[in-house]
Scaffold this motif. Structure first.
Motif, mmCIF file in Angstrom:
data_model
loop_
_atom_site.group_PDB
_atom_site.id
_atom_site.type_symbol
_atom_site.label_atom_id
_atom_site.label_comp_id
_atom_site.label_asym_id
_atom_site.label_seq_id
_atom_site.Cartn_x
_atom_site.Cartn_y
_atom_site.Cartn_z
ATOM 1 N N LEU A 44 0.808 -1.213 0.000
ATOM 2 C CA LEU A 44 0.000 0.000 0.000
ATOM 3 C C LEU A 44 0.847 1.272 0.000
ATOM 4 O O LEU A 44 0.302 2.377 0.007
ATOM 5 C CB LEU A 44 -0.931 0.010 1.221
ATOM 6 C CG LEU A 44 -1.998 -1.101 1.250
ATOM 7 C CD1 LEU A 44 -2.840 -0.990 2.503
ATOM 8 C CD2 LEU A 44 -2.872 -1.056 0.008
ATOM 9 N N GLN A 45 2.169 1.126 -0.017
ATOM 10 C CA GLN A 45 3.030 2.297 -0.093
ATOM 11 C C GLN A 45 3.034 2.846 -1.515
ATOM 12 O O GLN A 45 3.183 2.104 -2.477
ATOM 13 C CB GLN A 45 4.459 1.946 0.337
ATOM 14 C CG GLN A 45 4.616 1.723 1.827
ATOM 15 C CD GLN A 45 6.057 1.534 2.234
ATOM 16 O OE1 GLN A 45 6.925 1.240 1.395
ATOM 17 N NE2 GLN A 45 6.355 1.707 3.510
ATOM 18 N N TYR A 46 2.897 4.164 -1.627
ATOM 19 C CA TYR A 46 2.862 4.811 -2.945
ATOM 20 C C TYR A 46 4.068 5.724 -3.095
ATOM 21 O O TYR A 46 4.383 6.516 -2.203
ATOM 22 C CB TYR A 46 1.571 5.623 -3.084
ATOM 23 C CG TYR A 46 1.501 6.425 -4.367
ATOM 24 C CD1 TYR A 46 1.179 5.814 -5.570
ATOM 25 C CD2 TYR A 46 1.763 7.794 -4.370
ATOM 26 C CE1 TYR A 46 1.116 6.527 -6.755
ATOM 27 C CE2 TYR A 46 1.702 8.531 -5.536
ATOM 28 C CZ TYR A 46 1.385 7.902 -6.727
ATOM 29 O OH TYR A 46 1.331 8.624 -7.897
ATOM 30 N N PRO A 56 7.771 6.969 0.353
ATOM 31 C CA PRO A 56 7.065 6.620 1.596
ATOM 32 C C PRO A 56 7.992 6.540 2.803
ATOM 33 O O PRO A 56 9.177 6.215 2.683
ATOM 34 C CB PRO A 56 6.470 5.247 1.283
ATOM 35 C CG PRO A 56 7.371 4.672 0.238
ATOM 36 C CD PRO A 56 7.802 5.849 -0.602
ATOM 37 N N PHE A 57 7.447 6.904 3.951
ATOM 38 C CA PHE A 57 8.168 6.725 5.205
ATOM 39 C C PHE A 57 7.224 6.087 6.209
ATOM 40 O O PHE A 57 6.093 6.554 6.365
ATOM 41 C CB PHE A 57 8.677 8.064 5.752
ATOM 42 C CG PHE A 57 9.431 7.893 7.049
ATOM 43 C CD1 PHE A 57 10.765 7.538 7.029
ATOM 44 C CD2 PHE A 57 8.796 8.047 8.276
ATOM 45 C CE1 PHE A 57 11.459 7.359 8.213
ATOM 46 C CE2 PHE A 57 9.483 7.864 9.461
ATOM 47 C CZ PHE A 57 10.819 7.528 9.433
ATOM 48 N N PRO A 58 7.626 5.025 6.849
ATOM 49 C CA PRO A 58 8.924 4.344 6.744
ATOM 50 C C PRO A 58 9.060 3.586 5.425
ATOM 51 O O PRO A 58 8.059 3.168 4.844
ATOM 52 C CB PRO A 58 8.898 3.381 7.923
ATOM 53 C CG PRO A 58 7.460 3.068 8.108
ATOM 54 C CD PRO A 58 6.729 4.335 7.799
ATOM 55 N N ASN A 59 10.297 3.439 4.969
ATOM 56 C CA ASN A 59 10.545 2.777 3.696
ATOM 57 C C ASN A 59 11.406 1.534 3.906
ATOM 58 O O ASN A 59 12.462 1.602 4.518
ATOM 59 C CB ASN A 59 11.266 3.746 2.744
ATOM 60 C CG ASN A 59 11.479 3.140 1.380
ATOM 61 O OD1 ASN A 59 10.567 2.577 0.796
ATOM 62 N ND2 ASN A 59 12.702 3.229 0.871
ATOM 63 N N GLY A 60 10.933 0.393 3.408
ATOM 64 C CA GLY A 60 11.678 -0.850 3.574
ATOM 65 C C GLY A 60 11.099 -1.717 4.671
ATOM 66 O O GLY A 60 10.388 -1.243 5.568
ATOM 67 N N LEU A 272 1.990 1.115 -13.050
ATOM 68 C CA LEU A 272 3.191 1.070 -13.896
ATOM 69 C C LEU A 272 3.605 2.461 -14.349
ATOM 70 O O LEU A 272 4.786 2.802 -14.342
ATOM 71 C CB LEU A 272 2.923 0.191 -15.123
ATOM 72 C CG LEU A 272 3.041 -1.316 -14.933
ATOM 73 C CD1 LEU A 272 2.540 -2.034 -16.177
ATOM 74 C CD2 LEU A 272 4.483 -1.711 -14.638
ATOM 75 N N ARG A 273 2.639 3.269 -14.728
ATOM 76 C CA ARG A 273 2.934 4.602 -15.251
ATOM 77 C C ARG A 273 3.479 5.526 -14.149
ATOM 78 O O ARG A 273 4.416 6.297 -14.378
ATOM 79 C CB ARG A 273 1.677 5.209 -15.864
ATOM 80 C CG ARG A 273 1.919 6.561 -16.537
ATOM 81 C CD ARG A 273 0.700 7.065 -17.270
ATOM 82 N NE ARG A 273 -0.418 7.345 -16.377
ATOM 83 C CZ ARG A 273 -1.509 6.575 -16.265
ATOM 84 N NH1 ARG A 273 -1.602 5.468 -16.989
ATOM 85 N NH2 ARG A 273 -2.475 6.897 -15.443
ATOM 86 N N ARG A 274 2.889 5.460 -12.958
ATOM 87 C CA ARG A 274 3.247 6.393 -11.895
ATOM 88 C C ARG A 274 4.366 5.894 -10.981
ATOM 89 O O ARG A 274 5.100 6.700 -10.410
ATOM 90 C CB ARG A 274 2.013 6.717 -11.051
ATOM 91 C CG ARG A 274 0.907 7.400 -11.832
ATOM 92 C CD ARG A 274 -0.219 7.800 -10.902
ATOM 93 N NE ARG A 274 -1.295 8.484 -11.616
ATOM 94 C CZ ARG A 274 -2.368 9.003 -11.032
ATOM 95 N NH1 ARG A 274 -2.507 8.917 -9.713
ATOM 96 N NH2 ARG A 274 -3.316 9.602 -11.746
ATOM 97 N N GLU A 275 4.494 4.567 -10.826
ATOM 98 C CA GLU A 275 5.448 4.022 -9.865
ATOM 99 C C GLU A 275 6.466 3.092 -10.489
ATOM 100 O O GLU A 275 7.420 2.677 -9.814
ATOM 101 C CB GLU A 275 4.699 3.271 -8.762
ATOM 102 C CG GLU A 275 3.656 4.124 -8.046
ATOM 103 C CD GLU A 275 2.837 3.312 -7.070
ATOM 104 O OE1 GLU A 275 3.426 2.728 -6.121
ATOM 105 O OE2 GLU A 275 1.605 3.225 -7.256
ATOM 106 N N GLY A 276 6.273 2.726 -11.756
ATOM 107 C CA GLY A 276 7.182 1.813 -12.409
ATOM 108 C C GLY A 276 6.907 0.362 -12.030
ATOM 109 O O GLY A 276 6.007 0.067 -11.236
#
Length: 323
Positions: A44-46, A56-60, A272-276
């Protein structure tokens, strides 16, 4: 054996299959619940490719795990566990019963038409049917599990009963099936591939000496990992669609997630377009780590539970004959 006695024996066998499948799902769910929460949070992280500040934070994985412990406590890893236990309990039972029933039906058809289906084809068809039946029957519980797991310190729903009432009132009964098409689109190839690979690997690995007794666990792990990689993007799409609706902005990461209104293909192309490509595979690492113990525990428990119940039934029949 008389037809009546054979009927009772067949009913008993079906009951054993249901019980073994339910036990497998229950034990598996308890073991991997924390990993499931981590996977959902990551999915759900964008992160927009054109806006570095949207990272996003936290990341990972580690950061998300620390954040959960810091703000929600250790119990945060079991959010959504009540609907999840119901999901896995019923899912396992429906899945294995449908798989067995479909196999028996295909055998009957093949005998009537004097046609021999290849084992992998039969396993693929039976797995796909089993996955579709189990996914559809238990999908509302899957949606509730996702929404509870996505809750942070701010509670979206006061409890399980309250969530059912809220979704029914504000989204209608169709609200419980958001993303079902993606779920079925994912589970059909996944279960088909899983059971085909599992049945193909179980026999050659049956002679391998491993802890706990057999190669069933290794066959389950290998089949699950390969199948999961193939269909993971649809799992991400399903999770994104499940938190759509009037409560979307209240979930962890939900405020950043775009509104997806035109189905699976639109959702996937938007990601795909916005986040790859990475956006479709967020949480894959955790999912694969989860898949290994989950599948190993599921198949190991199923095989042992079924064998135990059949042994108990045989002993009971022996005592009955002696009496």
């Amino acid at each position: 054996m008389s037809p009546a006695a054979q009927h009772l024996r067949d009913e008993g066998t079906r009951t054993q299959v249901i019980a073994a499948g339910a036990a497998a799902g229950l034990v598996s769910r308890f073991c991997i619940a924390p990993l499931d929460v981590l996977k959902i949070r990551l999915q759900l992280q964008y992160h927009s490719l054109v806006d570095p500040l949207s990272r996003p934070f936290p990341n990972g994985v580690v950061a998300v795990a620390r954040d959960i412990v810091r703000h929600e406590g250790i119990t945060g890893f079991w959010k959504g566990n009540i609907p999840a236990e119901g999901l896995y309990l019923s899912y396992g039972a429906v899945q294995f019963l449908a798989y067995r029933s479909t196999n028996q039906f295909l055998d009957t058809i093949a005998e009537g038409q004097d046609v021999k289906l290849p084992g992998t084809v039969k396993s693929f068809i039976a797995g796909a049917v089993a996955g579709t039946a189990a996914t559809t029957a238990t999908y509302p519980l899957d949606l509730l599990r996702t929404r509870f797991a996505a809750q942070g310190t701010e509670r979206v729903y006061a409890g399980l009963v309250a969530s059912v009432k809220d979704i029914t009132r504000n989204e209608g009964y169709t609200g419980f099936f958001r993303g079902l098409t993606a779920g079925i689109g994912q589970i059909v190839p996944y279960m088909g591939l899983f059971f085909s690979l599992y049945e193909g690997l179980k026999t050659p690995l049956s002679t391998v000496n491993l802890p706990f007794g057999s190669g069933d666990a290794v066959a389950g792990v290998t089949a699950s990992v390969l199948s999961k990689c193939a269909v993971f993007p649809l799992d991400t799409v399903r999770k994104r669609l499940q938190v759509q609706g009037p409560t979307r902005s209240k979930y962890i990461g939900g405020a950043r997630i775009p509104v997806y209104e035109r189905g699976i293909w639109n959702t996937m192309t938007t990601i795909l377009r916005r986040e790859g490509t990475r956006g479709l595979y967020r949480g894959l690492g955790v999912s694969l780590i989860k898949a290994a113990p989950a599948s190993a525990v599921t198949m190991w428990t199923y095989e042992r539970a079924l064998k135990l119940m059949m042994t108990v039934e045989e002993k009971a029949e022996e005592l009955e004959i002696k009496a």
